[in-house]
Design a protein around this motif. Structure first.
Motif, PDB file in Angstrom:
ATOM      1  N   THR A  41       0.829  -1.211   0.000  1.00 31.09           N
ATOM      2  CA  THR A  41       0.000   0.000   0.000  1.00 31.09           C
ATOM      3  C   THR A  41       0.864   1.262   0.000  1.00 31.09           C
ATOM      4  O   THR A  41       2.053   1.227   0.334  1.00 31.09           O
ATOM      5  CB  THR A  41      -0.922   0.059   1.242  1.00 31.09           C
ATOM      6  OG1 THR A  41      -0.107   0.116   2.416  1.00 31.09           O
ATOM      7  CG2 THR A  41      -1.839  -1.146   1.300  1.00 31.09           C
ATOM      8  N   SER A  72       0.011   5.825   0.550  1.00 27.62           N
ATOM      9  CA  SER A  72      -1.046   6.807   0.804  1.00 27.62           C
ATOM     10  C   SER A  72      -0.498   8.225   0.707  1.00 27.62           C
ATOM     11  O   SER A  72       0.712   8.466   0.792  1.00 27.62           O
ATOM     12  CB  SER A  72      -1.677   6.591   2.180  1.00 27.62           C
ATOM     13  OG  SER A  72      -0.731   6.816   3.201  1.00 27.62           O
ATOM     14  N   LEU A  75     -13.394   4.941 -11.522  1.00 24.67           N
ATOM     15  CA  LEU A  75     -13.651   5.523 -10.210  1.00 24.67           C
ATOM     16  C   LEU A  75     -15.143   5.786 -10.028  1.00 24.67           C
ATOM     17  O   LEU A  75     -15.853   6.117 -10.978  1.00 24.67           O
ATOM     18  CB  LEU A  75     -12.880   6.838 -10.042  1.00 24.67           C
ATOM     19  CG  LEU A  75     -11.359   6.764 -10.169  1.00 24.67           C
ATOM     20  CD1 LEU A  75     -10.758   8.169 -10.063  1.00 24.67           C
ATOM     21  CD2 LEU A  75     -10.767   5.849  -9.111  1.00 24.67           C
ATOM     22  N   ARG A 122      -5.548   6.227  -0.686  1.00 25.97           N
ATOM     23  CA  ARG A 122      -4.928   4.949  -0.333  1.00 25.97           C
ATOM     24  C   ARG A 122      -4.961   4.021  -1.537  1.00 25.97           C
ATOM     25  O   ARG A 122      -6.036   3.761  -2.100  1.00 25.97           O
ATOM     26  CB  ARG A 122      -5.667   4.306   0.845  1.00 25.97           C
ATOM     27  CG  ARG A 122      -5.521   5.083   2.145  1.00 25.97           C
ATOM     28  CD  ARG A 122      -6.296   4.420   3.268  1.00 25.97           C
ATOM     29  NE  ARG A 122      -6.156   5.146   4.522  1.00 25.97           N
ATOM     30  CZ  ARG A 122      -6.851   4.871   5.636  1.00 25.97           C
ATOM     31  NH1 ARG A 122      -7.745   3.871   5.619  1.00 25.97           N
ATOM     32  NH2 ARG A 122      -6.671   5.579   6.721  1.00 25.97           N
ATOM     33  N   ASP A 134      -6.238  -1.239  -6.094  1.00 22.13           N
ATOM     34  CA  ASP A 134      -7.482  -0.750  -5.511  1.00 22.13           C
ATOM     35  C   ASP A 134      -7.255   0.690  -5.049  1.00 22.13           C
ATOM     36  O   ASP A 134      -6.214   0.994  -4.436  1.00 22.13           O
ATOM     37  CB  ASP A 134      -7.889  -1.640  -4.329  1.00 22.13           C
ATOM     38  CG  ASP A 134      -9.164  -1.152  -3.677  1.00 22.13           C
ATOM     39  OD1 ASP A 134     -10.209  -1.180  -4.330  1.00 22.13           O
ATOM     40  OD2 ASP A 134      -9.095  -0.721  -2.505  1.00 22.13           O
ATOM     41  N   CYS A 135      -8.202   1.577  -5.351  1.00 19.50           N
ATOM     42  CA  CYS A 135      -8.051   3.000  -5.021  1.00 19.50           C
ATOM     43  C   CYS A 135      -9.179   3.447  -4.102  1.00 19.50           C
ATOM     44  O   CYS A 135     -10.358   3.142  -4.344  1.00 19.50           O
ATOM     45  CB  CYS A 135      -8.089   3.854  -6.289  1.00 19.50           C
ATOM     46  SG  CYS A 135      -6.929   3.354  -7.569  1.00 19.50           S
ATOM     47  N   GLN A 136      -8.823   4.174  -3.067  1.00 20.57           N
ATOM     48  CA  GLN A 136      -9.820   4.745  -2.167  1.00 20.57           C
ATOM     49  C   GLN A 136      -9.396   6.150  -1.765  1.00 20.57           C
ATOM     50  O   GLN A 136      -8.208   6.445  -1.650  1.00 20.57           O
ATOM     51  CB  GLN A 136      -9.973   3.904  -0.895  1.00 20.57           C
ATOM     52  CG  GLN A 136     -10.832   2.677  -1.024  1.00 20.57           C
ATOM     53  CD  GLN A 136     -11.138   2.068   0.324  1.00 20.57           C
ATOM     54  OE1 GLN A 136     -10.499   2.385   1.333  1.00 20.57           O
ATOM     55  NE2 GLN A 136     -12.128   1.174   0.369  1.00 20.57           N
ATOM     56  N   LEU A 144     -10.553   8.872   1.316  1.00 20.71           N
ATOM     57  CA  LEU A 144     -11.335   9.081   2.520  1.00 20.71           C
ATOM     58  C   LEU A 144     -11.231  10.540   2.934  1.00 20.71           C
ATOM     59  O   LEU A 144     -10.157  11.154   2.842  1.00 20.71           O
ATOM     60  CB  LEU A 144     -10.851   8.192   3.668  1.00 20.71           C
ATOM     61  CG  LEU A 144     -11.029   6.676   3.516  1.00 20.71           C
ATOM     62  CD1 LEU A 144      -9.903   6.069   2.702  1.00 20.71           C
ATOM     63  CD2 LEU A 144     -11.117   6.008   4.878  1.00 20.71           C
ATOM     64  N   GLN A 167     -14.816   8.928   6.066  1.00 19.99           N
ATOM     65  CA  GLN A 167     -15.824   8.450   5.126  1.00 19.99           C
ATOM     66  C   GLN A 167     -15.199   8.236   3.750  1.00 19.99           C
ATOM     67  O   GLN A 167     -14.407   9.057   3.282  1.00 19.99           O
ATOM     68  CB  GLN A 167     -16.970   9.451   5.018  1.00 19.99           C
ATOM     69  CG  GLN A 167     -17.683   9.719   6.328  1.00 19.99           C
ATOM     70  CD  GLN A 167     -18.611  10.920   6.232  1.00 19.99           C
ATOM     71  OE1 GLN A 167     -18.271  11.932   5.613  1.00 19.99           O
ATOM     72  NE2 GLN A 167     -19.784  10.813   6.854  1.00 19.99           N
ATOM     73  N   ILE A 168     -15.551   7.113   3.089  1.00 16.27           N
ATOM     74  CA  ILE A 168     -15.048   6.846   1.749  1.00 16.27           C
ATOM     75  C   ILE A 168     -15.815   7.728   0.761  1.00 16.27           C
ATOM     76  O   ILE A 168     -17.043   7.668   0.682  1.00 16.27           O
ATOM     77  CB  ILE A 168     -15.215   5.365   1.373  1.00 16.27           C
ATOM     78  CG1 ILE A 168     -14.384   4.490   2.319  1.00 16.27           C
ATOM     79  CG2 ILE A 168     -14.777   5.133  -0.074  1.00 16.27           C
ATOM     80  CD1 ILE A 168     -14.582   2.998   2.095  1.00 16.27           C
ATOM     81  N   THR A 170     -14.007   5.564  -4.702  1.00 15.74           N
ATOM     82  CA  THR A 170     -13.524   4.181  -4.712  1.00 15.74           C
ATOM     83  C   THR A 170     -13.393   3.719  -6.153  1.00 15.74           C
ATOM     84  O   THR A 170     -14.086   4.238  -7.047  1.00 15.74           O
ATOM     85  CB  THR A 170     -14.473   3.246  -3.939  1.00 15.74           C
ATOM     86  OG1 THR A 170     -13.888   1.930  -3.880  1.00 15.74           O
ATOM     87  CG2 THR A 170     -15.839   3.156  -4.600  1.00 15.74           C
ATOM     88  N   THR A 198     -10.613   1.389  -9.192  1.00 14.01           N
ATOM     89  CA  THR A 198      -9.386   0.671  -9.500  1.00 14.01           C
ATOM     90  C   THR A 198      -8.558   1.444 -10.520  1.00 14.01           C
ATOM     91  O   THR A 198      -9.080   2.287 -11.246  1.00 14.01           O
ATOM     92  CB  THR A 198      -9.680  -0.727 -10.082  1.00 14.01           C
ATOM     93  OG1 THR A 198     -10.461  -0.583 -11.270  1.00 14.01           O
ATOM     94  CG2 THR A 198     -10.428  -1.592  -9.075  1.00 14.01           C
TER      95      THR A 198
END
Length: 464
Positions: free
Chosen positions: A17, A19, A88, A103, A119-121, A123, A128-129, A132, A134
């Motif tokens: 990972t 970030s 996304l 992240r 994987d993409c996120q 927050l 809170q997400i 989200t 890829t």
């Protein structure tokens, strides 16, 4: 030294990972608008930005997606990464002041073509997400380690902001009937018509009829809505315009395609001109990007080598103008080459005398100091270094130059080397005179017309 280093395909592990956290500012939005050309009011309008609706719209793709790209290019995998695509989904709004933590996580490796699926996120500060999805990339196969590039500081500047404010200040005012003298070229004619469209002036076109119509045809503009008074040549146009001002048929003059001396010769005529008890002078109203307030330079166009009495009127004219434009007590810097009084420089003697004249009430409405060198007038730090204690130093609004050469060079240097916007007006006559240059841009011409309108309406209220 800070370095950025990649993770090669062989080094990357599923589950690895990286970030990054950033806070959204209005400057970020402006920079994106400049780069992309996206001027959607929902993205760049400052008033809209303060509304609740703004927070429901802004920054999903344009900012969050860019941050994901930043992580891919600098952290995981890092330098040498080839971005293939992303998918996304935006789950919650992102607005000014929100902090996003991006992240990325490696979820698959394909050794046949060195492709990596991540994987993409994103927050927000509440955990809170908000985004989200890829991303798919080709990971580098060679190790790269290099110093991190120090990005330049970006300065955002709205060019001509004060001149736009001047135009805004005229909202609700009746446009002034203006004699446009000899507008026989496309530039001067367009300037007058654009000012009319902004409801700053009602132009009366004065000059050779056929030449004015030819200029209109070249510019592809319709001048039929405007009064046209035909004269034989430019000198006759200037005399006609001045006569109309004397008779109260126009409230201002605007220079067209004739030399300044030719227009002013008719203006200063002892019997038929527009002289008053006050010396006629010119003021450049300058919007300079590195100066926090409008900058008035006088006299840079009319009085070649003004006497002390001339300078008294020049200063008073400029103070009256600044007050008309909303500066209640303008600060006036009397410029010279040095900040001390010396008999070798007449400009320093005049400066000292002007300050005393202000003390005795012969000049009113402003705070005056001099002699001041230009650096002391614009920079508090410079004045402090030289031990100058002054209510004007570093805060000057009005800059009174020793002679027309110094003033003209100062104004043109600001325009061409400091990217300043320059408007100009002639004061001390019976009506304002809009003294534009053929090189002036549209905004400068509009600013000059706005100044004339504000002065004319102030005069109607019985104010100087």
């Amino acid at each position: 030294m800070d370095f950025i280093e990649n993770r090669t395909f062989d080094e990357l592990q599923v589950g690895e990972t990286a970030s990054l956290a950033r806070t959204l500012t209005y400057k970020d939005i402006e920079l994106f608008a400049i780069m992309s050309g996206d001027v959607n009011p929902a993205h760049v309008d400052e008033v809209f930005a303060k509304s609740d609706m703004f927070h429901k719209i802004v920054a999903h793709g344009m900012w969050g997606g860019a941050l994901i790209s930043t992580v891919l290019g600098t952290l995981l995998p890092g330098p040498g990464t080839i971005y293939l695509g992303q998918s996304l989904h935006f789950l919650k709004p992102v607005g000014l002041g929100d902090t996003l933590t991006i992240r990325l996580k490696v979820v698959d490796k394909n050794p046949e073509n060195c492709r990596i699926l991540l994987d993409c996120q994103a927050l927000n500060q509440h955990g809170q997400i908000v985004i989200t999805g890829t991303a798919e990339v080709i990971a580098p196969i060679e190790k790269i380690s290099r110093p991190r590039v120090i990005l330049p500081e970006v300065e955002l500047y709205e060019k001509g902001r004060f001149h736009r404010k001047l135009v805004a200040m005229t909202q609700g005012l009746t446009p002034i009937r203006t004699a446009v003298v000899h507008p026989v070229d496309m530039v001067s004619l367009l300037g007058a018509i654009e000012a009319a469209r902004e409801q700053l002036i009602v132009p009366v076109l004065i000059g050779p009829k056929l030449k004015i119509r030819a200029a209109a045809a070249q510019a592809q503009i319709d001048i039929s809505p405007y009064e046209l008074i035909s004269t034989e040549h430019s000198e006759a146009a200037a005399v006609m315009a001045v006569a109309m001002a004397r008779a109260g048929k126009v409230e201002a003059l605007m220079k067209g395609a004739l030399h300044t001396d030719e227009l002013m010769h008719a203006v200063v005529d002892g019997d038929q001109g527009l002289r008053t008890a006050r010396r006629i002078s010119h003021v450049f109203v300058i919007d300079a990007r590195n100066y926090p307030r409008p900058l008035f330079v006088t006299d840079a166009a009319i009085n070649v080598y003004p006497t002390l009495d001339d300078k008294r009127d020049i200063v008073q004219n400029a103070i009256d103008l600044a007050q008309a434009l909303g500066i209640a007590t303008p600060r006036v810097a009397i410029l010279a080459a040095v900040e001390t009084v010396t008999t070798k420089l007449r400009s320093t003697l005049d400066a000292a005398a002007l300050c005393k004249m202000a003390d005795r009430g012969q000049i009113t409405g402003g705070v005056i100091d001099g002699p001041l060198a230009f650096d002391n007038a614009v920079s508090e730090e410079s004045a402090k270094t030289k031990g100058i204690i002054s209510p004007v130093a570093g805060q000057a609004d009005i800059f009174v130059v020793p002679d027309v050469e110094a003033g003209n060079m100062l104004a043109k240097q600001l325009e061409y080397l400091a990217d300043a916007e320059i408007a100009g007006i002639v004061l001390g006559a019976r009506v304002p005179i809009i003294l534009t240059s053929r090189a002036d841009k549209a905004l400068a011409r509009q600013g000059s017309c706005a100044i004339a309108l504000l002065l004319a309406r102030r005069k109607m209220q019985g104010k100087p």
